[in-house]
Design a protein around this motif. Structure first.
Motif, PDB file in Angstrom:
ATOM      1  N   MET A   1       0.839  -1.175   0.000  1.00 61.53           N
ATOM      2  CA  MET A   1       0.000   0.000   0.000  1.00 61.53           C
ATOM      3  C   MET A   1       0.888   1.243   0.000  1.00 61.53           C
ATOM      4  N   PHE A   2       0.413   2.259  -0.738  1.00 60.18           N
ATOM      5  CA  PHE A   2       1.109   3.533  -0.738  1.00 60.18           C
ATOM      6  C   PHE A   2       0.104   4.640  -0.985  1.00 60.18           C
ATOM      7  N   PHE A   3       0.555   5.851  -0.760  1.00 62.60           N
ATOM      8  CA  PHE A   3      -0.269   7.032  -0.960  1.00 62.60           C
ATOM      9  C   PHE A   3       0.362   7.914  -2.019  1.00 62.60           C
ATOM     10  N   GLU A   4      -0.481   8.680  -2.644  1.00 58.24           N
ATOM     11  CA  GLU A   4      -0.032   9.695  -3.577  1.00 58.24           C
ATOM     12  C   GLU A   4      -0.408  11.035  -2.955  1.00 58.24           C
ATOM     13  N   LEU A   5       0.582  11.842  -2.629  1.00 61.27           N
ATOM     14  CA  LEU A   5       0.370  13.173  -2.084  1.00 61.27           C
ATOM     15  C   LEU A   5       0.467  14.142  -3.257  1.00 61.27           C
ATOM     16  N   ARG A   6      -0.602  14.859  -3.505  1.00 64.97           N
ATOM     17  CA  ARG A   6      -0.644  15.793  -4.634  1.00 64.97           C
ATOM     18  C   ARG A   6      -0.746  17.218  -4.093  1.00 64.97           C
ATOM     19  N   LYS A   7       0.112  18.098  -4.602  1.00 64.58           N
ATOM     20  CA  LYS A   7       0.107  19.504  -4.179  1.00 64.58           C
ATOM     21  C   LYS A   7      -0.143  20.378  -5.400  1.00 64.58           C
ATOM     22  N   SER A  32     -16.279   7.334  -7.688  1.00 63.05           N
ATOM     23  CA  SER A  32     -17.159   6.425  -8.424  1.00 63.05           C
ATOM     24  C   SER A  32     -16.367   5.435  -9.274  1.00 63.05           C
ATOM     25  N   LYS A  33     -15.135   5.799  -9.612  1.00 59.14           N
ATOM     26  CA  LYS A  33     -14.262   4.914 -10.402  1.00 59.14           C
ATOM     27  C   LYS A  33     -13.412   4.004  -9.516  1.00 59.14           C
ATOM     28  N   GLY A  34     -13.472   4.207  -8.188  1.00 54.20           N
ATOM     29  CA  GLY A  34     -12.735   3.357  -7.265  1.00 54.20           C
ATOM     30  C   GLY A  34     -11.578   4.015  -6.531  1.00 54.20           C
ATOM     31  N   MET A  35     -11.303   5.286  -6.790  1.00 55.35           N
ATOM     32  CA  MET A  35     -10.230   5.977  -6.082  1.00 55.35           C
ATOM     33  C   MET A  35     -10.578   6.077  -4.598  1.00 55.35           C
ATOM     34  N   VAL A  36      -9.552   5.945  -3.758  1.00 53.27           N
ATOM     35  CA  VAL A  36      -9.715   6.135  -2.321  1.00 53.27           C
ATOM     36  C   VAL A  36      -9.005   7.433  -1.962  1.00 53.27           C
ATOM     37  N   ILE A  37      -9.796   8.440  -1.625  1.00 51.64           N
ATOM     38  CA  ILE A  37      -9.255   9.748  -1.257  1.00 51.64           C
ATOM     39  C   ILE A  37      -9.270   9.811   0.262  1.00 51.64           C
ATOM     40  N   THR A  38      -8.083   9.914   0.852  1.00 51.09           N
ATOM     41  CA  THR A  38      -7.978   9.824   2.310  1.00 51.09           C
ATOM     42  C   THR A  38      -7.883  11.172   3.004  1.00 51.09           C
ATOM     43  N   GLY A  39      -7.689  12.237   2.263  1.00 49.16           N
ATOM     44  CA  GLY A  39      -7.633  13.542   2.903  1.00 49.16           C
ATOM     45  C   GLY A  39      -7.448  14.665   1.912  1.00 49.16           C
ATOM     46  N   THR A  40      -8.000  15.827   2.255  1.00 54.42           N
ATOM     47  CA  THR A  40      -7.821  17.037   1.462  1.00 54.42           C
ATOM     48  C   THR A  40      -7.506  18.180   2.422  1.00 54.42           C
ATOM     49  N   PHE A  41      -6.616  19.077   1.988  1.00 55.20           N
ATOM     50  CA  PHE A  41      -6.099  20.117   2.873  1.00 55.20           C
ATOM     51  C   PHE A  41      -5.829  21.391   2.080  1.00 55.20           C
ATOM     52  N   LEU A  55      -4.544  13.515  -0.583  1.00 54.19           N
ATOM     53  CA  LEU A  55      -3.949  12.180  -0.528  1.00 54.19           C
ATOM     54  C   LEU A  55      -4.899  11.167  -1.138  1.00 54.19           C
ATOM     55  N   ARG A  56      -4.329  10.288  -1.963  1.00 51.75           N
ATOM     56  CA  ARG A  56      -5.084   9.147  -2.475  1.00 51.75           C
ATOM     57  C   ARG A  56      -4.308   7.879  -2.119  1.00 51.75           C
ATOM     58  N   ARG A  57      -5.042   6.812  -1.784  1.00 48.90           N
ATOM     59  CA  ARG A  57      -4.412   5.553  -1.367  1.00 48.90           C
ATOM     60  C   ARG A  57      -4.577   4.505  -2.468  1.00 48.90           C
ATOM     61  N   PHE A  58      -3.514   3.746  -2.679  1.00 49.10           N
ATOM     62  CA  PHE A  58      -3.519   2.650  -3.644  1.00 49.10           C
ATOM     63  C   PHE A  58      -2.966   1.398  -2.981  1.00 49.10           C
ATOM     64  N   ASN A  59      -3.522   0.256  -3.325  1.00 51.73           N
ATOM     65  CA  ASN A  59      -3.024  -1.011  -2.783  1.00 51.73           C
ATOM     66  C   ASN A  59      -1.708  -1.425  -3.415  1.00 51.73           C
ATOM     67  N   ASN A  60      -1.536  -1.102  -4.711  1.00 53.29           N
ATOM     68  CA  ASN A  60      -0.307  -1.461  -5.431  1.00 53.29           C
ATOM     69  C   ASN A  60      -0.245  -0.652  -6.729  1.00 53.29           C
ATOM     70  N   GLU A  62      -0.268  -1.691  -9.818  1.00 56.33           N
ATOM     71  CA  GLU A  62      -1.221  -2.149 -10.835  1.00 56.33           C
ATOM     72  C   GLU A  62      -2.590  -1.492 -10.638  1.00 56.33           C
ATOM     73  N   GLU A  63      -3.030  -1.416  -9.375  1.00 56.39           N
ATOM     74  CA  GLU A  63      -4.303  -0.761  -9.093  1.00 56.39           C
ATOM     75  C   GLU A  63      -4.244   0.709  -9.490  1.00 56.39           C
ATOM     76  N   LYS A  64      -3.141   1.370  -9.166  1.00 53.97           N
ATOM     77  CA  LYS A  64      -2.992   2.784  -9.516  1.00 53.97           C
ATOM     78  C   LYS A  64      -3.098   2.975 -11.027  1.00 53.97           C
ATOM     79  N   GLU A  65      -2.407   2.137 -11.779  1.00 48.96           N
ATOM     80  CA  GLU A  65      -2.436   2.261 -13.233  1.00 48.96           C
ATOM     81  C   GLU A  65      -3.847   2.046 -13.779  1.00 48.96           C
ATOM     82  N   GLN A  66      -4.561   1.075 -13.232  1.00 46.43           N
ATOM     83  CA  GLN A  66      -5.927   0.810 -13.678  1.00 46.43           C
ATOM     84  C   GLN A  66      -6.853   1.978 -13.348  1.00 46.43           C
TER      85      GLN A  66
END
Length: 108
Positions: A1-7, A32-41, A55-60, A62-66
């Motif tokens: 699992m990892f997160f993507e921090l976007r600024k 609606s497409k399956g993204m997991v958004i864990t926080g907004t600031f 922040l968005r969370r991905f299991n791996n 491959e999931e991120k790419e999909q």
């Protein structure tokens, strides 16, 4: 699992419009497409510029790419959702950082 921090650097005077667009349009669509958004600031840069961080969370990878494909290659994203974005944020200054939680992190 990892997160993507976007600024994002918000275009001058567009903070409220950007947050509304994220909360009413972008986030519901991505979720609606399956993204997991864990926080907004919000924050300010060292120069006082308005920032939006999320922040968005991905299991791996491959999931991120999909999910990226499902969201960013969709007709709805390309024709309806994306076009207003450059007026709201400076896309050239977007910073994306991949982060991994430590084993004791409460965010997982």
């Amino acid at each position: 699992m990892f997160f993507e921090l976007r600024k994002y650097y918000i275009q001058k005077g567009q903070k409220d419009s950007w947050i509304k667009y994220m909360e009413k349009i972008i986030m519901p669509f991505q979720i609606s497409k399956g993204m997991v958004i864990t926080g907004t600031f919000t924050s300010k840069s060292d120069k006082g510029e308005e920032l939006y961080i999320w922040l968005r969370r991905f299991n791996n990878q491959e999931e991120k790419e999909q999910l990226y494909n499902d969201v960013y290659e969709s007709d709805k994203w390309k024709t309806e959702i994306f076009p207003p974005i450059p007026k709201l944020i400076d896309r050239n200054r977007t910073v994306v950082t991949i982060i991994e939680p430590t084993k004791n992190s409460v965010i997982r």
